[in-house]
Write a protein that holds these residues in place. Structure first.
Motif, mmCIF file in Angstrom:
data_model
loop_
_atom_site.group_PDB
_atom_site.id
_atom_site.type_symbol
_atom_site.label_atom_id
_atom_site.label_comp_id
_atom_site.label_asym_id
_atom_site.label_seq_id
_atom_site.Cartn_x
_atom_site.Cartn_y
_atom_site.Cartn_z
ATOM 1 N N PRO A 150 0.801 -1.233 0.000
ATOM 2 C CA PRO A 150 0.000 0.000 0.000
ATOM 3 C C PRO A 150 0.829 1.277 0.000
ATOM 4 O O PRO A 150 0.393 2.315 -0.504
ATOM 5 N N GLY A 151 2.030 1.207 0.527
ATOM 6 C CA GLY A 151 2.884 2.385 0.580
ATOM 7 C C GLY A 151 3.232 2.949 -0.776
ATOM 8 O O GLY A 151 3.626 4.117 -0.879
ATOM 9 N N VAL A 152 3.085 2.151 -1.843
ATOM 10 C CA VAL A 152 3.419 2.640 -3.178
ATOM 11 C C VAL A 152 2.521 3.820 -3.555
ATOM 12 O O VAL A 152 2.917 4.709 -4.314
ATOM 13 N N LEU A 153 1.313 3.851 -2.973
ATOM 14 C CA LEU A 153 0.364 4.909 -3.304
ATOM 15 C C LEU A 153 0.678 6.216 -2.589
ATOM 16 O O LEU A 153 0.047 7.243 -2.872
ATOM 17 N N ASP A 154 1.645 6.187 -1.668
ATOM 18 C CA ASP A 154 2.047 7.416 -0.976
ATOM 19 C C ASP A 154 2.925 8.310 -1.839
ATOM 20 O O ASP A 154 3.160 9.471 -1.497
ATOM 21 N N ASP A 155 3.396 7.780 -2.941
ATOM 22 C CA ASP A 155 4.306 8.530 -3.803
ATOM 23 C C ASP A 155 3.518 9.539 -4.639
ATOM 24 O O ASP A 155 2.753 9.148 -5.527
ATOM 25 N N PRO A 156 3.684 10.841 -4.398
ATOM 26 C CA PRO A 156 2.918 11.835 -5.165
ATOM 27 C C PRO A 156 3.334 11.911 -6.623
ATOM 28 O O PRO A 156 2.619 12.500 -7.442
ATOM 29 N N LEU A 157 4.454 11.317 -6.972
ATOM 30 C CA LEU A 157 4.938 11.342 -8.351
ATOM 31 C C LEU A 157 4.698 10.009 -9.067
ATOM 32 O O LEU A 157 5.248 9.778 -10.148
ATOM 33 N N LEU A 158 3.885 9.153 -8.472
ATOM 34 C CA LEU A 158 3.644 7.832 -9.055
ATOM 35 C C LEU A 158 3.121 7.937 -10.485
ATOM 36 O O LEU A 158 3.510 7.154 -11.359
ATOM 37 N N GLU A 159 2.249 8.919 -10.731
ATOM 38 C CA GLU A 159 1.648 9.024 -12.057
ATOM 39 C C GLU A 159 2.640 9.478 -13.130
ATOM 40 O O GLU A 159 2.322 9.472 -14.315
ATOM 41 N N ARG A 160 3.840 9.855 -12.706
ATOM 42 C CA ARG A 160 4.857 10.269 -13.680
ATOM 43 C C ARG A 160 5.852 9.162 -13.999
ATOM 44 O O ARG A 160 6.724 9.327 -14.846
ATOM 45 N N LYS A 161 5.742 8.035 -13.322
ATOM 46 C CA LYS A 161 6.715 6.964 -13.501
ATOM 47 C C LYS A 161 6.361 6.101 -14.707
ATOM 48 O O LYS A 161 5.205 5.723 -14.904
ATOM 49 N N PRO A 162 7.349 5.750 -15.523
ATOM 50 C CA PRO A 162 7.089 4.895 -16.682
ATOM 51 C C PRO A 162 6.712 3.477 -16.262
ATOM 52 O O PRO A 162 7.145 2.989 -15.226
ATOM 53 N N GLY A 163 5.907 2.845 -17.067
ATOM 54 C CA GLY A 163 5.535 1.448 -16.840
ATOM 55 C C GLY A 163 4.292 1.244 -16.006
ATOM 56 O O GLY A 163 3.750 0.133 -15.968
ATOM 57 N N ILE A 164 3.796 2.290 -15.339
ATOM 58 C CA ILE A 164 2.627 2.130 -14.463
ATOM 59 C C ILE A 164 1.378 1.801 -15.285
ATOM 60 O O ILE A 164 0.612 0.896 -14.945
ATOM 61 N N ALA A 165 1.142 2.541 -16.356
ATOM 62 C CA ALA A 165 -0.052 2.309 -17.169
ATOM 63 C C ALA A 165 -0.055 0.913 -17.776
ATOM 64 O O ALA A 165 -1.103 0.258 -17.858
ATOM 65 N N ALA A 166 1.118 0.438 -18.191
ATOM 66 C CA ALA A 166 1.194 -0.910 -18.761
ATOM 67 C C ALA A 166 0.772 -1.956 -17.741
ATOM 68 O O ALA A 166 0.068 -2.923 -18.069
ATOM 69 N N ARG A 167 1.177 -1.766 -16.485
ATOM 70 C CA ARG A 167 0.772 -2.707 -15.431
ATOM 71 C C ARG A 167 -0.731 -2.636 -15.185
ATOM 72 O O ARG A 167 -1.389 -3.672 -15.016
ATOM 73 N N LEU A 168 -1.281 -1.433 -15.153
ATOM 74 C CA LEU A 168 -2.716 -1.278 -14.929
ATOM 75 C C LEU A 168 -3.511 -1.923 -16.067
ATOM 76 O O LEU A 168 -4.550 -2.552 -15.841
ATOM 77 N N TYR A 169 -3.016 -1.778 -17.267
ATOM 78 C CA TYR A 169 -3.664 -2.391 -18.424
ATOM 79 C C TYR A 169 -3.670 -3.910 -18.286
ATOM 80 O O TYR A 169 -4.700 -4.566 -18.491
ATOM 81 N N GLU A 170 -2.528 -4.479 -17.961
ATOM 82 C CA GLU A 170 -2.437 -5.933 -17.844
ATOM 83 C C GLU A 170 -3.325 -6.457 -16.720
ATOM 84 O O GLU A 170 -3.934 -7.523 -16.843
ATOM 85 N N LEU A 215 -1.430 5.512 -25.186
ATOM 86 C CA LEU A 215 -0.536 4.848 -26.141
ATOM 87 C C LEU A 215 -0.684 3.336 -26.074
ATOM 88 O O LEU A 215 -0.768 2.652 -27.103
ATOM 89 N N HIS A 216 -0.720 2.812 -24.848
ATOM 90 C CA HIS A 216 -0.794 1.366 -24.652
ATOM 91 C C HIS A 216 -2.090 0.817 -25.254
ATOM 92 O O HIS A 216 -2.087 -0.224 -25.925
ATOM 93 N N ALA A 217 -3.189 1.533 -25.009
ATOM 94 C CA ALA A 217 -4.482 1.088 -25.527
ATOM 95 C C ALA A 217 -4.508 1.134 -27.052
ATOM 96 O O ALA A 217 -4.963 0.183 -27.715
ATOM 97 N N LYS A 218 -4.004 2.221 -27.624
ATOM 98 C CA LYS A 218 -4.037 2.356 -29.080
ATOM 99 C C LYS A 218 -3.123 1.342 -29.756
ATOM 100 O O LYS A 218 -3.477 0.783 -30.806
ATOM 101 N N GLU A 219 -1.958 1.094 -29.172
ATOM 102 C CA GLU A 219 -1.029 0.131 -29.763
ATOM 103 C C GLU A 219 -1.613 -1.276 -29.775
ATOM 104 O O GLU A 219 -1.196 -2.115 -30.586
ATOM 105 N N ARG A 220 -2.584 -1.526 -28.897
ATOM 106 C CA ARG A 220 -3.216 -2.844 -28.835
ATOM 107 C C ARG A 220 -4.573 -2.877 -29.527
ATOM 108 O O ARG A 220 -5.355 -3.802 -29.356
ATOM 109 N N GLY A 221 -4.833 -1.855 -30.298
ATOM 110 C CA GLY A 221 -5.996 -1.869 -31.180
ATOM 111 C C GLY A 221 -7.298 -1.395 -30.582
ATOM 112 O O GLY A 221 -8.351 -1.518 -31.228
#
Length: 262
Positions: free
Chosen positions: A96-116, A143-149
């Protein structure tokens, strides 16, 4: 007249009445200016529903208010799924501590994990909501959504996104990637009323975003009815039989839509 130019000519002091007057004026203009784009957005959603797809809605910060407006609410469509940073913890096993990071939305790879973690099907539609349209995770999700059609609907402020540089390494912004863009007509920076000496107060994008979302839901229902399809719509769980009826509707999308306590 743009919100910015309207503000420049206003000399009245900041007040509740002024915000009500100016925000209602924007809403009234938006009902006309957004009509064609709302129709295009509704066509995307109606096609998704007819194809047994799910509408995945994603946003961060205050854009989550519009995600909740679209996904899983009374009077809204059943085949809708909320994507959230909290999914990393709820479904991805992160601490749960990962959500304490105020810059989480700027980190690469997060959206790909959420998509999966969402495991979308090819016919599913993505709705990505961001006032600025430049945050890394927002552009990455698009980008992730569009690249997957997947087809992509964006809700953003074109005024804001055009006034700031791209932040994603691709140089792209949310509006660049979407099949349909709903412009929420909020000014750059979102706040509507300028303060003496600089700065502004009273954000607008939630009000205008809700209008756009509900106009689109209404138009989607109209299009489904016109083609002989019954819109799968939630009833309030706080009316007799509502909760049980909703559970029955959700069975068709079992394992594809999430309904948590929040």
């Amino acid at each position: 007249m743009s919100v910015e130019s309207a503000n420049e000519s206003v000399t009245e002091p900041v007040s509740a009445d002024r915000f009500a007057h100016e925000s209602l004026a924007v809403l009234n203009r938006l009902t006309e200016s957004a009509r064609a784009d709302v129709g295009a957005a509704a066509a995307l959603i109606a096609d998704c529903v007819r194809e047994d797809g799910v509408v995945h809605a994603f946003g961060t910060g205050h854009s989550q208010a519009l995600v909740l407006e679209l996904a899983g609410r009374a009077g809204g469509l059943v085949p809708t799924n909320r994507l959230s940073m909290a999914d990393l913890v709820l479904y991805g096993g992160d601490h749960p501590g990962v959500l304490d990071d105020p810059l989480l939305e700027r980190k690469p790879g997060i959206a790909a994990r959420l998509y999966e973690l969402a495991a979308p099907r090819p016919q599913d539609l993505f709705v990505v909501i961001s006032n600025s349209g430049v945050n890394n995770v927002v552009v990455e999700m698009a980008l992730h959504a569009k690249e997957r059609g997947h087809r992509l609907l964006a809700v953003t402020s074109l005024s804001h996104t055009r006034s700031v540089p791209a932040a994603h390494p691709s140089g792209r912004k949310l509006a660049d990637l979407a099949d349909v863009v709903l412009d929420n007509a909020a000014p750059s920076g979102d706040a509507l009323l300028e303060l003496p000496g600089g700065g502004a107060v009273c954000a607008l994008s939630t009000l205008t975003g809700v209008l756009l979302v509900q106009m689109t839901v209404a138009e989607t229902a109209a299009r489904l009815l016109a083609s002989g399809d019954r819109p799968p719509v939630y009833v309030s769980a706080n009316v007799p039989g509502g909760f049980e009826g909703n559970l029955e509707l959700e069975k068709r999308y079992a394992g594809r839509i999430r309904r948590t306590a929040s």
